[in-house]
Design an enzyme around this catalytic site. Structure first.
Site, short mmCIF file in Angstrom:
data_model
loop_
_atom_site.label_atom_id
_atom_site.label_comp_id
_atom_site.label_asym_id
_atom_site.label_seq_id
_atom_site.Cartn_x
_atom_site.Cartn_y
_atom_site.Cartn_z
N TYR A 128 13.71 -87.29 -36.14
CA TYR A 128 13.92 -85.84 -36.08
C TYR A 128 14.99 -85.35 -37.06
CZ TYR A 128 11.36 -85.99 -31.63
OH TYR A 128 10.42 -86.16 -30.66
N LYS B 143 18.29 -82.61 -25.86
CA LYS B 143 17.58 -82.47 -24.58
C LYS B 143 18.53 -82.23 -23.42
CE LYS B 143 13.87 -83.01 -26.93
NZ LYS B 143 14.32 -83.63 -28.18
N TYR C 154 4.39 -88.46 -37.28
CA TYR C 154 5.48 -88.47 -36.30
C TYR C 154 6.08 -89.87 -36.18
CZ TYR C 154 8.09 -88.43 -32.00
OH TYR C 154 9.10 -88.56 -31.08
#
Ligand SMILES: *Cc1c(COP(=O)(O)O)cnc(C)c1O
Length: 336
Positions: free
Chosen positions: A289, A49, A263
């Site tokens: 992830y 990010k 998730y």
């Protein structure tokens, strides 16, 4: 394409290293596997990010924002990197955290990324699962604006055309490294979620006519939805860059076979990937992830999809600080 004309604030340690993984390659007996270390972007334990935030935070500063808002799941790496970027730039940060997993463990709620959100001085509020979190955030931002704040909102994962520029930049950086390190790369593989990473990479790769297939391993949405999300954002990113139409639908490929139950819930293959990377290369993956991405890489090597003689680059998108929020997933006591 001329990336330098977009406002950008340097937040990341770039270029991130591109390194071989000889012990992992040998253990799996398939292609030569290299790793692009975007877990080493530097800001508050790093991660993907930060590249997006270089462009997003520049836009926030340009607009005179005094507070940035964003949203994510409880252990959001994006929220943590946004809180850190805001702290570094002297801006306030407000985060909406969605309880997407139902986990109630102390470490999940208060350790890992959440601990760092708080240390960086962000204010945090919670939401139950299943809401339109970007809409929730806009409502909160509007209330702040009504009170005179200049609020800049960043969508989940920093995934809009501005944020995706960070991964166009990564594509440029990698192509330069492939040349200087003399590496003929056959595939690039990474974890894909809110789509900005894959959209930026594919836009950059296609704009350079790199001719290297990119594979996103999904962490949440089913394949058709994931690919549509990535493609839609890639189209916008290409337009923003002044090269509309450079990405075709067929360039966007996601494999969502490694999501498991959902998730943020590690599957057995997720935990196996964490162990294999930690023991062969001393690389720490995260359970939400990068380890799902690595599980896909490992399985596709075992199935012969990636072959001996090929060179595969695994883009490590970061997140290992999240391991401390997931101590419940590892039988630590039983392994001592
Ligand atoms: C957000 C994130 C991803 C996914 O990137 P997107 O741009 O949201 O698709 C992958 N790995 C880690 C560690 C992340 O935090």
């Amino acid at each position: 394409m001329n990336l330098a004309r977009f406002p950008r604030i340097r937040l990341a340690h770039l270029p991130t290293p591109l390194e071989p993984m000889p012990r992992l390659s040998k253990a799996l007996g398939g292609p030569d596997i290299w790793i692009k270390r975007d877990d080493c972007t530097g800001l508050s334990t790093g991660g993907n990010k930060t590249r997006k935030l270089e462009f997003l935070m520049a836009e926030a500063v340009e607009q005179g924002a005094d507070i940035v808002l964003t949203q994510g799941a409880t252990q959001s790496n994006h929220a943590r990197q946004t809180a850190a970027a805001a702290a570094k730039l002297g801006m306030d940060c407000h985060i909406l955290l969605e309880d997407r997993t139902g986990y109630n463990h102390e470490n999940y709620k208060y350790n890992g990324n959440v601990l760092l959100d708080v240390l960086h001085g962000a204010s945090v509020e919670h939401r139950g699962p299943g809401l339109d979190m970007n809409a929730e955030m806009e409502t909160v931002a509007d209330a702040m604006r009504a009170k005179g704040r200049n609020a800049y909102t960043i969508p989940g994962g920093g995934s809009n055309a501005t944020g995706a520029l960070g991964y166009v930049n990564c594509a440029l950086e990698m192509m330069g490294q492939f040349v200087t390190q003399g590496l003929a790369v056959d595939h690039i593989v990474h974890a894909t979620g809110s789509a900005g990473t894959q959209a930026g990479l594919i836009t950059g790769l296609k704009a350079m006519n790199a001719q290297i297939p990119l594979l996103g391993i999904g962490v949440r949405a089913p394949k058709p939805k994931q690919e549509e999300n990535v493609y839609a954002l890639a189209v916008k990113t290409a337009e923003k860059l002044g090269c509309p139409g450079v990405v075709e639908r067929a360039d966007v490929v996601a494999n969502t076979d490694y999501v498991g139950e959902g998730y943020g819930i590690p599957a057995d293959s997720t935990l196996e990937a964490i162990d294999i990377f930690a023991r062969t290369e001393a690389i720490l993956l995260d359970p939400v992830y990068s380890a799902k991405g690595a599980a896909g890489l490992i399985d596709l090597i075992r199935k012969g999809h990636f072959k001996q003689g090929e060179t595969v680059v695994f883009l490590h998108t970061g997140g290992a600080i999240g391991l401390t929020g997931y101590s419940h997933s590892f039988d630590v006591a039983g392994r001592i």
